[in-house]
Design an enzyme around this catalytic site. Structure first.
Site, PDB file in Angstrom:
ATOM      1  N   ARG A  49       0.822  -1.212   0.000  1.00 25.94           N
ATOM      2  CA  ARG A  49       0.000   0.000   0.000  1.00 25.94           C
ATOM      3  C   ARG A  49       0.855   1.261   0.000  1.00 25.94           C
ATOM      4  O   ARG A  49       0.487   2.270  -0.573  1.00 25.94           O
ATOM      5  CB  ARG A  49      -0.877  -0.018   1.248  1.00 25.94           C
ATOM      6  CG  ARG A  49      -2.221   0.631   1.053  1.00 25.94           C
ATOM      7  CD  ARG A  49      -3.058   0.484   2.277  1.00 25.94           C
ATOM      8  NE  ARG A  49      -2.231   0.397   3.464  1.00 25.94           N
ATOM      9  CZ  ARG A  49      -2.569  -0.267   4.557  1.00 25.94           C
ATOM     10  NH1 ARG A  49      -3.690  -0.912   4.609  1.00 25.94           N
ATOM     11  NH2 ARG A  49      -1.777  -0.292   5.602  1.00 25.94           N
ATOM     12  N   ASP A 187       2.315 -24.212   5.449  1.00 22.67           N
ATOM     13  CA  ASP A 187       2.598 -24.377   6.874  1.00 22.67           C
ATOM     14  C   ASP A 187       4.105 -24.570   6.918  1.00 22.67           C
ATOM     15  O   ASP A 187       4.615 -25.619   6.515  1.00 22.67           O
ATOM     16  CB  ASP A 187       1.880 -25.621   7.417  1.00 22.67           C
ATOM     17  CG  ASP A 187       2.158 -25.821   8.901  1.00 22.67           C
ATOM     18  OD1 ASP A 187       3.300 -25.559   9.326  1.00 22.67           O
ATOM     19  OD2 ASP A 187       1.247 -26.218   9.625  1.00 22.67           O
ATOM     20  N   HIS A 188       4.828 -23.549   7.362  1.00 22.40           N
ATOM     21  CA  HIS A 188       6.282 -23.598   7.158  1.00 22.40           C
ATOM     22  C   HIS A 188       6.945 -24.748   7.909  1.00 22.40           C
ATOM     23  O   HIS A 188       8.054 -25.145   7.577  1.00 22.40           O
ATOM     24  CB  HIS A 188       6.930 -22.247   7.476  1.00 22.40           C
ATOM     25  CG  HIS A 188       7.098 -21.953   8.931  1.00 22.40           C
ATOM     26  ND1 HIS A 188       6.075 -21.518   9.726  1.00 22.40           N
ATOM     27  CD2 HIS A 188       8.179 -22.043   9.741  1.00 22.40           C
ATOM     28  CE1 HIS A 188       6.518 -21.339  10.953  1.00 22.40           C
ATOM     29  NE2 HIS A 188       7.791 -21.655  10.996  1.00 22.40           N
ATOM     30  N   GLU A 226       8.444 -22.016  22.818  1.00 21.67           N
ATOM     31  CA  GLU A 226       9.170 -20.813  22.381  1.00 21.67           C
ATOM     32  C   GLU A 226       9.520 -19.984  23.602  1.00 21.67           C
ATOM     33  O   GLU A 226       8.723 -19.908  24.546  1.00 21.67           O
ATOM     34  CB  GLU A 226       8.292 -19.975  21.445  1.00 21.67           C
ATOM     35  CG  GLU A 226       7.973 -20.673  20.151  1.00 21.67           C
ATOM     36  CD  GLU A 226       7.212 -19.746  19.211  1.00 21.67           C
ATOM     37  OE1 GLU A 226       7.854 -19.093  18.394  1.00 21.67           O
ATOM     38  OE2 GLU A 226       5.974 -19.660  19.344  1.00 21.67           O
ATOM     39  N   ASP A 245      -2.766 -20.488  16.552  1.00 21.07           N
ATOM     40  CA  ASP A 245      -1.498 -20.071  15.952  1.00 21.07           C
ATOM     41  C   ASP A 245      -0.544 -21.248  15.736  1.00 21.07           C
ATOM     42  O   ASP A 245       0.176 -21.288  14.736  1.00 21.07           O
ATOM     43  CB  ASP A 245      -0.836 -19.017  16.862  1.00 21.07           C
ATOM     44  CG  ASP A 245       0.419 -18.418  16.249  1.00 21.07           C
ATOM     45  OD1 ASP A 245       0.428 -18.231  15.018  1.00 21.07           O
ATOM     46  OD2 ASP A 245       1.381 -18.143  16.997  1.00 21.07           O
ATOM     47  N   HIS A 250       0.880 -26.298  12.997  1.00 21.68           N
ATOM     48  CA  HIS A 250       2.208 -26.918  13.125  1.00 21.68           C
ATOM     49  C   HIS A 250       2.159 -28.225  13.923  1.00 21.68           C
ATOM     50  O   HIS A 250       2.711 -29.236  13.518  1.00 21.68           O
ATOM     51  CB  HIS A 250       3.190 -25.961  13.821  1.00 21.68           C
ATOM     52  CG  HIS A 250       3.299 -24.609  13.156  1.00 21.68           C
ATOM     53  ND1 HIS A 250       3.137 -24.426  11.807  1.00 21.68           N
ATOM     54  CD2 HIS A 250       3.567 -23.382  13.658  1.00 21.68           C
ATOM     55  CE1 HIS A 250       3.297 -23.138  11.513  1.00 21.68           C
ATOM     56  NE2 HIS A 250       3.559 -22.485  12.622  1.00 21.68           N
ATOM     57  N   LYS A 350       4.243 -19.820  24.447  1.00 22.15           N
ATOM     58  CA  LYS A 350       5.171 -18.687  24.347  1.00 22.15           C
ATOM     59  C   LYS A 350       5.786 -18.463  25.715  1.00 22.15           C
ATOM     60  O   LYS A 350       5.180 -18.788  26.743  1.00 22.15           O
ATOM     61  CB  LYS A 350       4.405 -17.424  23.961  1.00 22.15           C
ATOM     62  CG  LYS A 350       3.720 -17.491  22.602  1.00 22.15           C
ATOM     63  CD  LYS A 350       4.659 -17.093  21.506  1.00 22.15           C
ATOM     64  CE  LYS A 350       3.980 -17.084  20.157  1.00 22.15           C
ATOM     65  NZ  LYS A 350       4.954 -17.063  19.058  1.00 22.15           N
TER      66      LYS A 350
HETATM   67  C1  BG6 Z   1       4.440 -19.022  13.308  1.00 24.37           C
HETATM   68  C2  BG6 Z   1       3.658 -18.453  14.454  1.00 24.37           C
HETATM   69  O1  BG6 Z   1       3.598 -19.763  12.463  1.00 24.37           O
HETATM   70  O2  BG6 Z   1       5.445 -19.876  13.815  1.00 24.37           O
HETATM   71  C3  BG6 Z   1       4.568 -17.737  15.430  1.00 24.37           C
HETATM   72  O3  BG6 Z   1       2.691 -17.551  13.959  1.00 24.37           O
HETATM   73  C4  BG6 Z   1       5.707 -18.615  15.855  1.00 24.37           C
HETATM   74  O4  BG6 Z   1       3.836 -17.296  16.571  1.00 24.37           O
HETATM   75  C5  BG6 Z   1       6.387 -19.235  14.637  1.00 24.37           C
HETATM   76  O5  BG6 Z   1       6.629 -17.830  16.588  1.00 24.37           O
HETATM   77  C6  BG6 Z   1       7.399 -20.275  15.060  1.00 24.37           C
HETATM   78  O6  BG6 Z   1       8.137 -20.688  13.951  1.00 24.37           O
HETATM   79  P1  BG6 Z   1       9.561 -21.349  14.130  1.00 24.37           P
HETATM   80  O7  BG6 Z   1       9.939 -21.762  12.749  1.00 24.37           O
HETATM   81  O8  BG6 Z   1      10.457 -20.307  14.721  1.00 24.37           O
HETATM   82  O9  BG6 Z   1       9.364 -22.492  15.072  1.00 24.37           O
END
Ligand code: BG6
Length: 500
Positions: A49, A187-188, A226, A245, A250, A350
């Protein structure tokens, strides 16, 4: 993923100046270029934007790459080559006219670069905007038929909806414009090397799979811990919470990979068919069972690495009376022939004691305790630990005789570390996933029925939690392993969480 290079394409990133783009997507694309994986001509258009020009965008991206690229420092020559692939387009996501403008711009860029017009649309934007962008892409004629020569694909970032109903609605909207084969729900976690290795470990070796069932396994723990808090994403967390989240996507993906049956082939549909079956086998729970088998938590002030940190309610953009969960634990039963009676304990949070993602498979104790009878054994069951991150690796715990005249058995560990065998720097998940999308390989992306099946199991928890607000938040101190109730959840079954 195929070894042959993919066809060149234009990657349009909606949200091209956002946090995800700067921290992950653009650094990953830079790395791919440095490794020679981006086909000649491939270019990247950041859609945002605000912003001025290609030049100012390149400067912005350079700073991001310098900060977040995996391999440092950034090489000036390599940067120059990457920079020539980068373009900027300013636009509002709501305005149809902007999409017509984008189309003309892409055609000009593609003509100059001599590339055919294959396109990936990466939606790194708030979920509420996805429907609008998808509709606009459709109306502006951006989407080619799924089985034609040129291709168009869309990558959709998580969170994919906020419950079953919204996920279904989003899938419906997407399906009006894109064919399922053109949709890549990211989904990484699935792009992490260690996650991909779960199936290789189980099914590429002969000795583990025979043990991988209710006969030998006592229970399984999946932990995504985390140490960071919600950082600058207070507003998002107030909406989402850790169940949406981390657990819905995940953690359930990890569960699927650990619990699934061997697929008939390693192709997108065969793999995803088996994952969907696992999700469908998760035993539905009544509201009372949900109250009994789940734990919610929220961090209060505490210390991480010796430094004091604020509680969740004092984070930016968070309601000082917030009831939102930053920790969740859930006891799940996968009711099928392989796993009936084997609990899966899931937890994510977290501001926990440290950053660690791992899967612990705890085996049953031997049927006869021969050595305990002579008082020689410290009773510790065998455990296999798949360390997803950090310190990626696999450990096997077993008992060994302590050398000496007295019969004494001690627990020992056999440990495989990725860094020792394969070097310290693993490719980033986004590098792998972006290349897979370019190849059109959706094995590591979630299919429509897969996200819906995951939401089908998670939505009842959201409903029960909404109807039964927690009375004890905040209930764990930052820098600890979460609320006491999570310890009690396992203690009730005569078990305890592993201390990673
Ligand atoms: C993301 C979440 O999908 O994954 C975050 O939205 C999280 O809240 C993150 O911190 C964690 O990813 P990774 O690869 O650091 O474990």
């Amino acid at each position: 993923m195929s070894a042959a290079p993919p066809e060149p394409a234009t990657i349009v990133i909606f949200g091209g100046s956002g946090d995800l783009s700067k921290r992950k997507l653009l650094p990953a694309l830079y790395e791919l270029d440095v490794q020679g994986q981006l086909p000649t001509g491939t270019c990247i258009v950041g859609y945002a934007r605000t912003g001025e020009s290609d030049e100012t965008y390149r400067t912005e991206v350079k700073a991001a790459v310098a900060e977040f690229a995996r391999i440092q420092p950034v090489d000036e020559t390599k940067w120059k080559s990457f920079e020539s692939r980068l373009f900027f387009f300013r636009g509002d996501l709501n305005q149809p006219a902007n999409y017509a403008g984008l189309k003309t711009r892409l055609e000009t860029i593609e003509k100059t670069r001599g590339i055919p017009g294959n396109r990936i649309f990466y939606l790194a934007i708030p979920p509420s905007m996805i429907g609008t962008v998808v509709q606009n892409l459709g109306s502006a004629g951006f989407v080619y038929p799924a089985d034609g020569g040129l291709w168009s694909r869309v990558i959709v970032e998580k969170p994919f909806g906020r419950d079953l109903e919204t996920a279904r609605a989003l899938n419906e909207e997407l399906s009006h414009v894109f064919h399922e084969r053109q949709i890549f729900r990211i989904d990484h976690y699935l792009g992490k090397e260690t996650t991909q290795n779960i199936l290789v470990f189980r099914l590429g070796n002969g000795i583990f799979e025979p043990l991988w069932n209710r006969r030998y396994v006592d229970h399984i723990q999946i932990t995504v811990a985390e140490s960071i808090g919600v950082e600058n994403r207070g507003r998002f967390y107030e909406e989402a919470g850790v169940l949406r989240d981390i657990i819905q996507n995940h953690v359930l993906q990890l569960l699927c990979l650990v619990a699934m049956e061997p697929p008939v082939a390693f192709d997108p549909d065969s793999v995803r068919d088996e994952k969907v079956k696992v999700l469908k086998c998760i035993q539905p729970q009544t509201p009372d069972e949900i109250i009994r088998d789940t734990v919610r938590g929220q961090y209060g002030a505490g210390a991480i690495g010796g430094q004091p940190v604020a509680g969740y309610r004092s984070e930016k953009d968070v309601n000082p009376m917030s009831l939102r969960e930053t920790y969740a634990a859930w006891k799940v039963q996968v009711e099928n022939w392989r796993w009936a009676g084997v609990p899966f304990y899931l937890r994510a949070g977290k501001r926990l004691a440290k950053r660690v993602t791992e899967i612990a498979i705890q085996f049953k104790t031997p049927p006869i305790s021969l050595f305990r009878q002579v008082g020689a054994m410290k009773q510790e069951p065998n455990a296999l630990i798949l360390r997803i991150q950090p310190d990626e690796g696999i450990a096997l715990k077993f008992g060994a005789k302590e050398p000496g005249p007295v019969m004494k058995v001690d627990p020992v560990t056999m440990d495989f570390r990725y860094s020792e065998f394969f070097g310290a720097s693993q490719p980033e998940a986004y590098e792998r996933l972006l290349m897979d999308a370019m190849h059109g390989d959706s094995t590591l992306f979630a299919r429509r029925d897969e996200v819906e099946a995951a939401w089908e199991r998670v939505t009842p928890l959201l409903d029960v939690w909404r109807d039964n607000p927690p009375l004890d938040h905040p209930n764990y101190e930052a820098g600890t392993w979460g609320p006491d109730a999570a310890v009690a959840l396992l203690a009730r079954d005569g078990r305890r969480w592993r201390r990673p």
